[in-house]
Design a protein around this motif. Structure first.
Motif, mmCIF file in Angstrom:
data_model
loop_
_atom_site.group_PDB
_atom_site.id
_atom_site.type_symbol
_atom_site.label_atom_id
_atom_site.label_comp_id
_atom_site.label_asym_id
_atom_site.label_seq_id
_atom_site.Cartn_x
_atom_site.Cartn_y
_atom_site.Cartn_z
ATOM 1 N N PRO A 80 1.301 1.466 -7.535
ATOM 2 C CA PRO A 80 1.285 0.242 -6.753
ATOM 3 C C PRO A 80 -0.098 -0.391 -6.667
ATOM 4 O O PRO A 80 -0.214 -1.612 -6.580
ATOM 5 C CB PRO A 80 1.753 0.709 -5.364
ATOM 6 N N LEU A 81 -1.166 0.417 -6.708
ATOM 7 C CA LEU A 81 -2.499 -0.158 -6.660
ATOM 8 C C LEU A 81 -2.779 -0.983 -7.915
ATOM 9 O O LEU A 81 -3.412 -2.035 -7.848
ATOM 10 C CB LEU A 81 -3.550 0.947 -6.517
ATOM 11 N N ALA A 82 -2.296 -0.492 -9.068
ATOM 12 C CA ALA A 82 -2.461 -1.268 -10.294
ATOM 13 C C ALA A 82 -1.695 -2.577 -10.187
ATOM 14 O O ALA A 82 -2.180 -3.637 -10.593
ATOM 15 C CB ALA A 82 -1.960 -0.457 -11.491
ATOM 16 N N LEU A 83 -0.492 -2.509 -9.631
ATOM 17 C CA LEU A 83 0.303 -3.729 -9.464
ATOM 18 C C LEU A 83 -0.345 -4.676 -8.467
ATOM 19 O O LEU A 83 -0.245 -5.893 -8.598
ATOM 20 C CB LEU A 83 1.719 -3.369 -9.004
ATOM 21 N N GLN A 84 -1.016 -4.121 -7.471
ATOM 22 C CA GLN A 84 -1.720 -4.971 -6.511
ATOM 23 C C GLN A 84 -2.797 -5.778 -7.219
ATOM 24 O O GLN A 84 -2.988 -6.968 -6.950
ATOM 25 C CB GLN A 84 -2.345 -4.099 -5.416
ATOM 26 N N GLU A 85 -3.519 -5.119 -8.125
ATOM 27 C CA GLU A 85 -4.542 -5.823 -8.895
ATOM 28 C C GLU A 85 -3.922 -6.942 -9.731
ATOM 29 O O GLU A 85 -4.555 -7.961 -9.994
ATOM 30 C CB GLU A 85 -5.271 -4.831 -9.815
ATOM 31 N N ARG A 88 1.257 -8.420 -8.299
ATOM 32 C CA ARG A 88 2.709 -8.190 -8.322
ATOM 33 C C ARG A 88 3.061 -7.300 -7.137
ATOM 34 O O ARG A 88 3.496 -6.170 -7.281
ATOM 35 C CB ARG A 88 3.096 -7.570 -9.664
ATOM 36 N N MET A 89 2.823 -7.869 -5.948
ATOM 37 C CA MET A 89 2.933 -7.072 -4.736
ATOM 38 C C MET A 89 4.354 -6.622 -4.446
ATOM 39 O O MET A 89 4.575 -5.495 -3.992
ATOM 40 C CB MET A 89 2.381 -7.870 -3.549
ATOM 41 N N SER A 90 5.345 -7.484 -4.697
ATOM 42 C CA SER A 90 6.728 -7.107 -4.385
ATOM 43 C C SER A 90 7.147 -5.883 -5.189
ATOM 44 O O SER A 90 7.836 -4.993 -4.682
ATOM 45 C CB SER A 90 7.677 -8.276 -4.665
ATOM 46 N N GLU A 91 6.706 -5.822 -6.453
ATOM 47 C CA GLU A 91 7.024 -4.660 -7.287
ATOM 48 C C GLU A 91 6.298 -3.415 -6.772
ATOM 49 O O GLU A 91 6.850 -2.303 -6.781
ATOM 50 C CB GLU A 91 6.620 -4.938 -8.735
ATOM 51 N N ALA A 92 5.062 -3.611 -6.287
ATOM 52 C CA ALA A 92 4.296 -2.492 -5.735
ATOM 53 C C ALA A 92 4.984 -1.922 -4.502
ATOM 54 O O ALA A 92 5.119 -0.703 -4.352
ATOM 55 C CB ALA A 92 2.881 -2.958 -5.381
ATOM 56 N N ILE A 93 5.452 -2.810 -3.626
ATOM 57 C CA ILE A 93 6.112 -2.362 -2.397
ATOM 58 C C ILE A 93 7.413 -1.642 -2.729
ATOM 59 O O ILE A 93 7.756 -0.617 -2.122
ATOM 60 C CB ILE A 93 6.392 -3.557 -1.468
ATOM 61 N N GLU A 94 8.129 -2.140 -3.722
ATOM 62 C CA GLU A 94 9.379 -1.501 -4.142
ATOM 63 C C GLU A 94 9.126 -0.066 -4.608
ATOM 64 O O GLU A 94 9.894 0.854 -4.287
ATOM 65 C CB GLU A 94 10.015 -2.325 -5.266
ATOM 66 N N LYS A 121 0.738 -2.470 5.435
ATOM 67 C CA LYS A 121 -0.604 -3.052 5.449
ATOM 68 C C LYS A 121 -0.842 -3.915 4.210
ATOM 69 O O LYS A 121 -1.506 -4.959 4.287
ATOM 70 C CB LYS A 121 -1.648 -1.940 5.512
ATOM 71 N N LEU A 122 -0.322 -3.462 3.060
ATOM 72 C CA LEU A 122 -0.514 -4.216 1.817
ATOM 73 C C LEU A 122 0.197 -5.565 1.843
ATOM 74 O O LEU A 122 -0.336 -6.577 1.398
ATOM 75 C CB LEU A 122 -0.005 -3.393 0.618
ATOM 76 N N ILE A 123 1.417 -5.585 2.375
ATOM 77 C CA ILE A 123 2.237 -6.797 2.311
ATOM 78 C C ILE A 123 2.014 -7.724 3.496
ATOM 79 O O ILE A 123 2.384 -8.900 3.458
ATOM 80 C CB ILE A 123 3.740 -6.419 2.218
#
Length: 307
Positions: A80-85, A88-94, A121-123
């Motif tokens: 998810p951290l890679a996706l945050q970069e 693509r936050m929704s995919e990270a949260i999933e 916290k991320l979203i």
């Protein structure tokens, strides 16, 4: 530098593939070794800013840990951290939610709660509604583990994000949070939650519910006769009698004015039914709380949530 890191990543992938091979003397794949090598590959890709490849490597690492029936917290949370970069936050949260389910199934519910808290916290900066959902899920996980302090803190996070439209949800969340603090005998915090409940219910226009919260709190050790109790009794009496001056005095007292900012905003925006709102002080009136914390900005009453 980037090319060197990419080559390094591919070397680790080759080692991971070698770990998975079997032979006459090696009957089972070495999933633990493969996971370790994929984690190193993911870090190398990430350092080279190759986030798609880093994500894939982290997912492979998670797959190998699953095959090995191990669920380490740091590893399964790096994809998810890679996706945050990559925004693509929704995919990270999933992915974090998926990991939390695996943690629960593996008997590590505490880690699942931590994962959901982290996801919230991320979203939170992008999707308040989803953040509330994640905090509430995390609270449920901790509640099931009888870790009520953590559960109450997470419910508090959820309550603070609730906007004026779902006031009913805020009332329910506050009651649950208060019950948890009562169970762990943190009575002073229960007193503050009672004040929050009264403010929320009065903004909902439900005087009966607000009065009930105060009456129920009489059973809490130390509440009856306390500053919190007297303030709420005075506020409810003024509200019921449509006494704008009395309501204004209570809502602008240091007890309410210097609470958490969002509670304070609820207090100063409270209007008496049938009245014209709070009565302003005359220019010569002394300012309460002089020398204390600065007064709350009365604009945007609900900015940032309710609690």
């Amino acid at each position: 530098m980037a090319a060197q890191k990419i080559n390094e990543a591919h070397d680790h992938i080759a080692k991971a593939e070698k770990c998975l091979k079997t032979s006459m003397t090696k009957w089972k794949p070495d999933y633990d070794g493969a996971a370790s090598e994929m984690a190193k590959a993911a870090v190398a890709f990430k350092n080279a800013k190759q986030f798609d490849q880093a994500k894939d490597a982290y997912l492979k690492e998670a797959e190998y840990h699953t095959e090995n029936k191990t669920y380490p917290f740091p590893s399964n949370h790096n994809d998810p951290l890679a996706l945050q970069e990559m925004k693509r936050m929704s995919e990270a949260i999933e992915l974090i939610e998926k990991a939390s389910v695996m943690y629960v199934e593996n008997g590590t519910s505490g880690t699942a709660g931590m994962a959901l808290d982290r996801a919230g916290k991320l979203i939170e900066p992008m999707d308040l509604e989803k953040a509330v959902d994640l905090y509430q899920k995390a609270a449920s996980v901790f509640e099931n583990e009888d870790r009520l302090r953590q559960a109450a803190e997470l419910l508090g996070k959820a309550s603070r994000l609730l906007r004026p439209v779902p006031l009913d949800e805020a009332a329910v969340s506050l009651q649950k949070e208060k019950n948890m603090y009562k169970e762990i005998e943190n009575y002073p915090t229960c007193f503050k939650k009672t004040i929050a409940q009264v403010l929320v219910h009065l903004h909902r226009g439900d005087f009966v519910a607000a009065d009930k919260c105060v009456r129920e709190s009489y059973s809490l050790p130390g509440f009856s006769g306390s500053e919190d109790c007297v303030a709420m009794e005075t506020l409810l009496a003024g509200y019921d009698e449509q006494d704008e001056d009395q309501v204004y005095r209570v809502c602008n007292s240091p007890l309410l004015k210097y609470m958490d900012n969002d509670y304070a905003k609820l207090a100063i925006s409270l209007k008496v039914p049938g009245g014209g709102g709070k009565k302003k002080k005359s220019p010569g009136a002394p300012q309460e709380g002089a020398g204390g914390a600065p007064p709350v900005d009365e604009e945007d009453d609900y900015d940032g949530g309710l609690c």
